[in-house]
Design a protein around this motif. Structure first.
Motif, PDB file in Angstrom:
ATOM      1  N   GLY A 165       0.828  -1.194   0.000  1.00  0.00           N
ATOM      2  CA  GLY A 165       0.000   0.000   0.000  1.00  0.00           C
ATOM      3  C   GLY A 165       0.866   1.247   0.000  1.00  0.00           C
ATOM      4  O   GLY A 165       2.067   1.184  -0.259  1.00  0.00           O
ATOM      5  N   THR A 166       0.264   2.381   0.309  1.00  0.00           N
ATOM      6  CA  THR A 166       0.956   3.663   0.281  1.00  0.00           C
ATOM      7  C   THR A 166       1.069   4.238   1.679  1.00  0.00           C
ATOM      8  O   THR A 166       0.089   4.267   2.436  1.00  0.00           O
ATOM      9  CB  THR A 166       0.203   4.669  -0.620  1.00  0.00           C
ATOM     10  OG1 THR A 166       0.128   4.140  -1.940  1.00  0.00           O
ATOM     11  CG2 THR A 166       0.911   6.014  -0.647  1.00  0.00           C
ATOM     12  N   VAL A 167       2.263   4.694   2.020  1.00  0.00           N
ATOM     13  CA  VAL A 167       2.511   5.348   3.307  1.00  0.00           C
ATOM     14  C   VAL A 167       2.789   6.823   3.043  1.00  0.00           C
ATOM     15  O   VAL A 167       3.588   7.166   2.162  1.00  0.00           O
ATOM     16  CB  VAL A 167       3.715   4.723   4.039  1.00  0.00           C
ATOM     17  CG1 VAL A 167       4.039   5.501   5.308  1.00  0.00           C
ATOM     18  CG2 VAL A 167       3.426   3.269   4.363  1.00  0.00           C
ATOM     19  N   ARG A 168       2.135   7.688   3.803  1.00  0.00           N
ATOM     20  CA  ARG A 168       2.353   9.127   3.660  1.00  0.00           C
ATOM     21  C   ARG A 168       2.984   9.654   4.941  1.00  0.00           C
ATOM     22  O   ARG A 168       2.436   9.498   6.030  1.00  0.00           O
ATOM     23  CB  ARG A 168       1.035   9.844   3.388  1.00  0.00           C
ATOM     24  CG  ARG A 168       1.184  11.352   3.171  1.00  0.00           C
ATOM     25  CD  ARG A 168      -0.137  11.961   2.694  1.00  0.00           C
ATOM     26  NE  ARG A 168      -0.508  11.395   1.401  1.00  0.00           N
ATOM     27  CZ  ARG A 168      -1.740  11.471   0.896  1.00  0.00           C
ATOM     28  NH1 ARG A 168      -2.698  12.068   1.560  1.00  0.00           N
ATOM     29  NH2 ARG A 168      -1.998  10.915  -0.279  1.00  0.00           N
ATOM     30  N   LEU A 169       4.144  10.270   4.818  1.00  0.00           N
ATOM     31  CA  LEU A 169       4.813  10.898   5.956  1.00  0.00           C
ATOM     32  C   LEU A 169       4.427  12.372   5.986  1.00  0.00           C
ATOM     33  O   LEU A 169       4.524  13.075   4.973  1.00  0.00           O
ATOM     34  CB  LEU A 169       6.329  10.750   5.846  1.00  0.00           C
ATOM     35  CG  LEU A 169       6.861   9.317   5.782  1.00  0.00           C
ATOM     36  CD1 LEU A 169       8.390   9.325   5.662  1.00  0.00           C
ATOM     37  CD2 LEU A 169       6.433   8.523   7.009  1.00  0.00           C
ATOM     38  N   ILE A 170       3.988  12.851   7.152  1.00  0.00           N
ATOM     39  CA  ILE A 170       3.521  14.228   7.293  1.00  0.00           C
ATOM     40  C   ILE A 170       4.588  15.043   8.009  1.00  0.00           C
ATOM     41  O   ILE A 170       4.917  14.771   9.164  1.00  0.00           O
ATOM     42  CB  ILE A 170       2.189  14.289   8.071  1.00  0.00           C
ATOM     43  CG1 ILE A 170       1.111  13.498   7.328  1.00  0.00           C
ATOM     44  CG2 ILE A 170       1.758  15.735   8.272  1.00  0.00           C
ATOM     45  CD1 ILE A 170      -0.202  13.415   8.084  1.00  0.00           C
ATOM     46  N   PHE A 171       5.143  16.019   7.328  1.00  0.00           N
ATOM     47  CA  PHE A 171       6.105  16.946   7.919  1.00  0.00           C
ATOM     48  C   PHE A 171       5.369  18.257   8.177  1.00  0.00           C
ATOM     49  O   PHE A 171       5.250  19.103   7.299  1.00  0.00           O
ATOM     50  CB  PHE A 171       7.307  17.138   6.991  1.00  0.00           C
ATOM     51  CG  PHE A 171       8.101  15.876   6.792  1.00  0.00           C
ATOM     52  CD1 PHE A 171       9.125  15.546   7.665  1.00  0.00           C
ATOM     53  CD2 PHE A 171       7.799  15.002   5.753  1.00  0.00           C
ATOM     54  CE1 PHE A 171       9.853  14.380   7.495  1.00  0.00           C
ATOM     55  CE2 PHE A 171       8.524  13.835   5.570  1.00  0.00           C
ATOM     56  CZ  PHE A 171       9.550  13.524   6.449  1.00  0.00           C
ATOM     57  N   GLN A 172       4.862  18.392   9.379  1.00  0.00           N
ATOM     58  CA  GLN A 172       3.938  19.471   9.714  1.00  0.00           C
ATOM     59  C   GLN A 172       4.622  20.600  10.468  1.00  0.00           C
ATOM     60  O   GLN A 172       5.321  20.371  11.447  1.00  0.00           O
ATOM     61  CB  GLN A 172       2.803  18.918  10.583  1.00  0.00           C
ATOM     62  CG  GLN A 172       1.806  19.978  11.024  1.00  0.00           C
ATOM     63  CD  GLN A 172       1.045  19.584  12.270  1.00  0.00           C
ATOM     64  OE1 GLN A 172       0.466  18.519  12.326  1.00  0.00           O
ATOM     65  NE2 GLN A 172       1.041  20.455  13.265  1.00  0.00           N
ATOM     66  N   PRO A 173       4.386  21.837  10.051  1.00  0.00           N
ATOM     67  CA  PRO A 173       4.866  22.978  10.839  1.00  0.00           C
ATOM     68  C   PRO A 173       3.830  23.378  11.887  1.00  0.00           C
ATOM     69  O   PRO A 173       2.696  22.877  11.886  1.00  0.00           O
ATOM     70  CB  PRO A 173       5.000  24.083   9.788  1.00  0.00           C
ATOM     71  CG  PRO A 173       3.847  23.789   8.849  1.00  0.00           C
ATOM     72  CD  PRO A 173       3.768  22.273   8.792  1.00  0.00           C
ATOM     73  N   ALA A 174       4.222  24.255  12.796  1.00  0.00           N
ATOM     74  CA  ALA A 174       3.287  25.034  13.623  1.00  0.00           C
ATOM     75  C   ALA A 174       2.319  24.192  14.436  1.00  0.00           C
ATOM     76  O   ALA A 174       1.126  24.464  14.467  1.00  0.00           O
ATOM     77  CB  ALA A 174       2.509  26.024  12.742  1.00  0.00           C
ATOM     78  N   GLU A 175       2.843  23.169  15.132  1.00  0.00           N
ATOM     79  CA  GLU A 175       1.960  22.430  16.053  1.00  0.00           C
ATOM     80  C   GLU A 175       1.497  23.343  17.176  1.00  0.00           C
ATOM     81  O   GLU A 175       0.348  23.300  17.594  1.00  0.00           O
ATOM     82  CB  GLU A 175       2.697  21.203  16.600  1.00  0.00           C
ATOM     83  CG  GLU A 175       1.863  20.361  17.561  1.00  0.00           C
ATOM     84  CD  GLU A 175       2.000  20.767  19.013  1.00  0.00           C
ATOM     85  OE1 GLU A 175       0.976  20.741  19.726  1.00  0.00           O
ATOM     86  OE2 GLU A 175       3.104  21.121  19.421  1.00  0.00           O
ATOM     87  N   GLU A 176       2.402  24.183  17.685  1.00  0.00           N
ATOM     88  CA  GLU A 176       2.013  25.154  18.699  1.00  0.00           C
ATOM     89  C   GLU A 176       1.183  26.250  18.037  1.00  0.00           C
ATOM     90  O   GLU A 176       1.545  26.783  16.997  1.00  0.00           O
ATOM     91  CB  GLU A 176       3.250  25.774  19.359  1.00  0.00           C
ATOM     92  CG  GLU A 176       4.189  24.771  20.014  1.00  0.00           C
ATOM     93  CD  GLU A 176       3.614  24.159  21.276  1.00  0.00           C
ATOM     94  OE1 GLU A 176       2.582  24.665  21.764  1.00  0.00           O
ATOM     95  OE2 GLU A 176       4.183  23.180  21.770  1.00  0.00           O
ATOM     96  N   GLY A 177       0.071  26.578  18.640  1.00  0.00           N
ATOM     97  CA  GLY A 177      -0.763  27.631  18.070  1.00  0.00           C
ATOM     98  C   GLY A 177      -1.928  27.142  17.251  1.00  0.00           C
ATOM     99  O   GLY A 177      -2.659  27.948  16.670  1.00  0.00           O
ATOM    100  N   HIS A 178      -2.087  25.814  17.138  1.00  0.00           N
ATOM    101  CA  HIS A 178      -3.296  25.227  16.533  1.00  0.00           C
ATOM    102  C   HIS A 178      -3.387  25.430  15.027  1.00  0.00           C
ATOM    103  O   HIS A 178      -4.452  25.276  14.458  1.00  0.00           O
ATOM    104  CB  HIS A 178      -4.576  25.812  17.157  1.00  0.00           C
ATOM    105  CG  HIS A 178      -4.573  25.911  18.635  1.00  0.00           C
ATOM    106  ND1 HIS A 178      -5.391  26.763  19.329  1.00  0.00           N
ATOM    107  CD2 HIS A 178      -3.839  25.260  19.571  1.00  0.00           C
ATOM    108  CE1 HIS A 178      -5.173  26.651  20.606  1.00  0.00           C
ATOM    109  NE2 HIS A 178      -4.226  25.744  20.792  1.00  0.00           N
ATOM    110  N   ARG A 179      -2.302  25.768  14.367  1.00  0.00           N
ATOM    111  CA  ARG A 179      -2.415  26.097  12.948  1.00  0.00           C
ATOM    112  C   ARG A 179      -1.934  24.986  12.028  1.00  0.00           C
ATOM    113  O   ARG A 179      -2.441  24.829  10.924  1.00  0.00           O
ATOM    114  CB  ARG A 179      -1.602  27.371  12.650  1.00  0.00           C
ATOM    115  CG  ARG A 179      -2.093  28.596  13.377  1.00  0.00           C
ATOM    116  CD  ARG A 179      -1.336  29.848  12.942  1.00  0.00           C
ATOM    117  NE  ARG A 179       0.105  29.723  13.138  1.00  0.00           N
ATOM    118  CZ  ARG A 179       0.739  29.959  14.289  1.00  0.00           C
ATOM    119  NH1 ARG A 179       0.040  30.313  15.348  1.00  0.00           N
ATOM    120  NH2 ARG A 179       2.055  29.852  14.378  1.00  0.00           N
ATOM    121  N   GLY A 180      -0.903  24.235  12.456  1.00  0.00           N
ATOM    122  CA  GLY A 180      -0.237  23.330  11.546  1.00  0.00           C
ATOM    123  C   GLY A 180      -1.107  22.232  10.987  1.00  0.00           C
ATOM    124  O   GLY A 180      -1.224  22.062   9.763  1.00  0.00           O
ATOM    125  N   ALA A 181      -1.723  21.431  11.867  1.00  0.00           N
ATOM    126  CA  ALA A 181      -2.538  20.315  11.396  1.00  0.00           C
ATOM    127  C   ALA A 181      -3.721  20.801  10.564  1.00  0.00           C
ATOM    128  O   ALA A 181      -4.063  20.202   9.541  1.00  0.00           O
ATOM    129  CB  ALA A 181      -3.020  19.479  12.581  1.00  0.00           C
TER     130      ALA A 181
END
Length: 265
Positions: A8-24
């Motif tokens: 199957g397919t695996v997606r890696l998430i490189f997310q900014p801005a976890e602090e402050g509720h914006r990144g996700a």
């Protein structure tokens, strides 16, 4: 691991801005979960030894609502307080009054934290200012208590300001709900990871994480991975052991393989 070995397919998430509720939220709005059927991740924990993974199903980390309150009064000379509507007095009363949300509106055995973390008022010793400000956060694991705390917060701020012939503005930042681990997925990962990690029970954590926004969309698991340092999160003496990086990579490898099998079962 080789890509050809993945069913199957695996997606890696490189997310900014976890602090402050914006990144996700930004990632979700831009389609990062399109076609994704399950998700797994972790947060490092310096108070856990390297190689340790703390796990639990259900609620793990608290919801987060941040507030920013400005009290609008009337300044005057500090020696002539009768000419003022002193916002600093109101600020002091609010600091105490807001704690009654926890002590008198929420059951003693329910988890809720209300912290005022910043206050600003005035610039010198002989002037009562026109405004005063406080900022802070509310954390809980219960949706009803979360909603009740907001209602009581607005009531108390407005009533305290009015009692002192002042007004107040409230900026309310509703953050993520609590991190809530899917029970079936947690059980699968516990079995898969037990040979490579020292699995221990995770304790509820009043910190928040916007990983919860992913879990609002798809089944997910989040754990605490030991980084074997000192201090705790957000402390100035925080340190971590780089040896934990190997375990972080191993977690993602094993979790990806397990999730692919789980979503196809």
């Amino acid at each position: 691991m080789h890509e050809a070995d993945l069913n199957g397919t695996v997606r890696l998430i490189f997310q900014p801005a976890e602090e402050g509720h914006r990144g996700a939220k930004m990632m979700i709005d831009n389609g990062v979960l399109a076609g994704v059927r399950a998700i797994a991740g972790f947060h490092n924990m310096p108070n856990l030894p390297v190689g340790t993974l703390a796990m639990k199903s259900g609620p793990l980390m608290a919801s987060n609502d941040n507030f920013d309150v400005t009290i609008l009064g009337q300044g005057a000379h500090a020696a002539m307080p009768e000419a003022s509507h002193d916002p600093i007095v109101t600020l002091g009363e609010l600091i105490s009054n807001l704690q009654t949300i926890r002590s008198r509106n929420i059951a003693p055995d329910a988890a809720l934290v209300l912290t005022i973390a910043a206050v600003q008022a005035g610039t010198t010793f002989n002037v009562i200012p026109n405004t005063a400000n406080l900022r802070g956060t509310i954390r809980t694991f219960n949706t009803a208590n979360r909603d009740l705390a907001k209602v009581r917060f607005y009531d108390i701020v407005r009533a305290t300001a009015k009692m002192n012939q002042q007004t107040a503005t409230i900026d309310w930042d509703r953050g993520p709900s609590c991190v809530n681990n899917n029970a079936a997925l947690t059980a699968v990962l516990s079995r898969v990871l037990k040979d490579d990690f020292d699995i221990v029970p995770a304790q509820l954590c009043n910190a928040d994480d916007d990983f919860a926004l992913y879990q609002e969309c798809i089944p997910g698991f989040y754990g605490f991975l030991g980084s074997g340092g000192n201090g705790t999160l957000h402390q100035s003496n925080y340190r971590c052991d780089d040896a934990g990086l190997t375990y972080g990579a191993r977690f993602h490898e094993l979790a990806a393989t397990a999730l692919l099998k789980w979503v196809r079962a």
